[in-house]
Enzyme design. Structure first.
Site, PDB file in Angstrom:
ATOM      1  N   LYS A 157       0.843  -1.194   0.000  1.00 53.32           N
ATOM      2  CA  LYS A 157       0.000   0.000   0.000  1.00 53.32           C
ATOM      3  C   LYS A 157       0.878   1.244   0.000  1.00 53.32           C
ATOM      4  CE  LYS A 157      -1.744  -1.778   3.662  1.00 53.32           C
ATOM      5  NZ  LYS A 157      -2.505  -2.105   4.884  1.00 53.32           N
ATOM      6  N   THR A 180      -8.437   8.545   9.121  1.00 52.08           N
ATOM      7  CA  THR A 180      -8.136   7.334   8.336  1.00 52.08           C
ATOM      8  C   THR A 180      -7.921   6.120   9.232  1.00 52.08           C
ATOM      9  OG1 THR A 180      -5.794   7.944   8.339  1.00 52.08           O
ATOM     10  CG2 THR A 180      -7.121   8.647   6.440  1.00 52.08           C
ATOM     11  N   GLY A 213      -8.262   2.716  10.760  1.00 47.31           N
ATOM     12  CA  GLY A 213      -8.882   1.473  10.318  1.00 47.31           C
ATOM     13  C   GLY A 213      -8.771   1.184   8.833  1.00 47.31           C
ATOM     14  N   THR A 214      -7.991   1.979   8.096  1.00 51.42           N
ATOM     15  CA  THR A 214      -7.911   1.764   6.642  1.00 51.42           C
ATOM     16  C   THR A 214      -7.295   0.403   6.307  1.00 51.42           C
ATOM     17  OG1 THR A 214      -5.821   2.989   6.622  1.00 51.42           O
ATOM     18  CG2 THR A 214      -7.807   4.202   6.027  1.00 51.42           C
ATOM     19  N   GLY A 215      -6.197   0.050   6.957  1.00 50.34           N
ATOM     20  CA  GLY A 215      -5.536  -1.218   6.653  1.00 50.34           C
ATOM     21  C   GLY A 215      -6.391  -2.415   7.004  1.00 50.34           C
ATOM     22  N   CYS A 216      -7.012  -2.374   8.178  1.00 44.85           N
ATOM     23  CA  CYS A 216      -7.891  -3.475   8.602  1.00 44.85           C
ATOM     24  C   CYS A 216      -9.059  -3.628   7.634  1.00 44.85           C
ATOM     25  CB  CYS A 216      -8.435  -3.208  10.001  1.00 44.85           C
ATOM     26  SG  CYS A 216      -7.181  -2.954  11.266  1.00 44.85           S
TER      27      CYS A 216
END
Length: 476
Positions: free
Chosen positions: A379, A410, A412-415
């Site tokens: 990412k 932002t 929690g974007t990865g989860c």
């Protein structure tokens, strides 16, 4: 009705046919075709009997290629014939009325003739180019569509079929896809078969697909297992969960962490898998090395398709994995990873250098593949330029561009992204399409993110899901 993943055996030059077929059946193969002309009849008979027993253990159909006498001897479920083999009527007299007969075809006329002769299913191909056939043998998806309209019996698409190609063939009207080297030549036949078998979930009603998330709890609700369950549920799959740690956190950061004992983590995991099962697994925060190693062992033993989000650093900068866990992630979990989804700082933790350009991202991704990850999504949100992600899909490199939104909300974007990918995989989308859909979903969630609390607010799962599901018929 013949449907599901269809595997054709190879020439067994490496002597590992039984092991590979057993693994592939574990991965979801529903029909096995044994192809073996160039070996001694007694050896062929023995192998056919062993393969038939394996198929019985996995509730799969066993088909013998070209040899109805052998099919009758081992009580196979049917026989598959080519255009130059004996007529179907003659084969029926040998194997019996209640057995299956499949016939290979290359066009509408051959398919209609096969159906008229009493074929229970028709194989059509080669759909795509293969290494063993020249261009003139490729019939393509258009011919598959024409055959689908012409005949009523089930269709098996064969020839050069990758997971992405299998998705296209199924969308075009095939009831099954036949694979040879895509599974038999893979170093991990079980996981390769699982990747193909999930594609058949596309026709199931909602909730479509079962996704198990193994992660920590975010008491603030924006990330961790809470974000995963929101994502999986709102996108239409069934979510189950295994808690690895409790965190006391809010939008300002993590104030304390309470690890769940490894034995209880495994008790949760085994209890869910023994009853409910999982089409895909998503891992997030695994807390410490003992959990990482034992989760990796379960993924390996059960041939699970795992999307691994290497949660290593919290949004506020706090470390979420100790050194033992980092080492275990690299040595134990990466080799069991179907898709790894690190951001740039996590790439730095895993490889020793943090990429600053797309070229360096590719280099780092290849290194992560060498460490064992089957596919890697790096990412690029931390890049100084555009928010570009790179998907290393085996040998292929796919550049995924997205709009950068000016917001600090932002959390929690990865989860959310990794949970969305696991969800779309479980729903029957091939990896590239699953990643593209998930990236679009998280872009909507970031765009509509909102301020709650005094720090980094969460992305907006609900708003993104409502818009995404409204647009889905057009996207499909």
């Amino acid at each position: 009705m013949l449907s599901g993943l269809y595997l054709i055996t190879d020439n067994n030059k490496d002597g590992k046919l039984l092991d590979k077929v057993s693994a592939a059946l574990t991965g979801g193969v529903k029909i096995l075709q044994y192809r073996a002309k160039d070996i001694r009849p007694d050896e062929r008979r023995q192998m056919a009997g062993q393969l038939r027993e394996l198929c019985r253990q996995h509730n799969a159909l066993f088909i013998v290629n070209d040899l109805p006498e052998l099919a009758r001897e081992v009580d196979a479920d049917g026989v598959h014939l080519g255009q130059d083999d004996m007529p179907a009527v003659q084969a029926r007299q040998i194997i019996g009325r209640n057995k299956l007969i499949g016939i290979s075809s290359h066009n509408v006329d051959e398919a209609l003739k096969a159906e008229a002769q009493g074929a229970d299913y028709v194989a059509i191909g080669s759909i795509f180019q293969t290494a063993s056939k020249d261009d003139t043998s490729v019939v393509g998806l258009k011919t598959l569509a024409k055959v689908r309209k012409a005949v009523r019996v089930p269709l098996v698409a064969i020839g050069g079929i990758t997971p992405a190609g299998a998705y296209e063939a199924l969308q075009t009207g095939a009831d099954s896809v036949a694979i040879i080297s895509g599974i038999m030549a893979d170093l991990d036949p079980a996981r390769a078969a699982k990747e193909y078998s999930l594609l058949f979930n596309r026709q199931r009603p909602f909730p479509n697909g079962k996704v198990l998330t193994i992660a920590g709890s975010d008491s603030g609700g924006g990330a961790g297992i809470q974000a995963d369950i929101k994502t999986i549920t709102l996108l239409g799959s069934y979510a189950s969960s295994v808690l690895t740690a409790l965190t006391a956190q809010n939008t300002l950061g993590v104030t304390d962490t309470y690890p769940v004992h490894t034995d209880f983590v495994m008790k949760q995991l085994d209890t869910v898998l023994d009853d409910i099962g999982a089409d895909t697994v998503k891992t997030g925060m695994l807390s410490w090395g003992g959990i990482v190693s034992r989760v990796a062992k379960t993924i390996e033993d059960r041939s699970l398709l795992a999307v691994v989000d290497p949660v290593m650093v919290a949004k506020g900068g706090q470390s979420l994995l100790d050194k033992e866990a980092n080492d275990s992630l690299i040595s134990r979990l990466l080799p069991q990873t179907y898709l790894l989804t690190p951001n740039l700082p996590e790439v730095g933790e895993l490889t020793g250098f943090e990429p600053e350009t797309l070229e360096q991202m590719v280099e780092a991704g290849r290194h992560l593949q060498e460490l064992g990850a089957r596919n890697v999504l790096i990412k690029g949100g931390h890049l100084a330029t555009a928010a570009t992600d790179l998907l290393l899909l085996g040998e292929e490199v796919v550049e995924l561009n997205g709009e950068r939104y000016e917001t600090h909300n932002t959390h929690g974007t990865g989860c959310t992204l990794s949970a969305a990918i696991a969800t779309f995989l479980a729903q029957g989308y091939p990896l590239k399409l699953a990643v593209e859909r998930a990236k679009y979903f998280i872009s909507l969630a970031i765009r509509d993110s909102f301020q709650i609390g005094q720090g980094h607010g969460p992305v907006n799962h609900f708003s993104a899901a409502m818009q995404f599901l409204h647009e889905q018929p057009a996207m499909d």
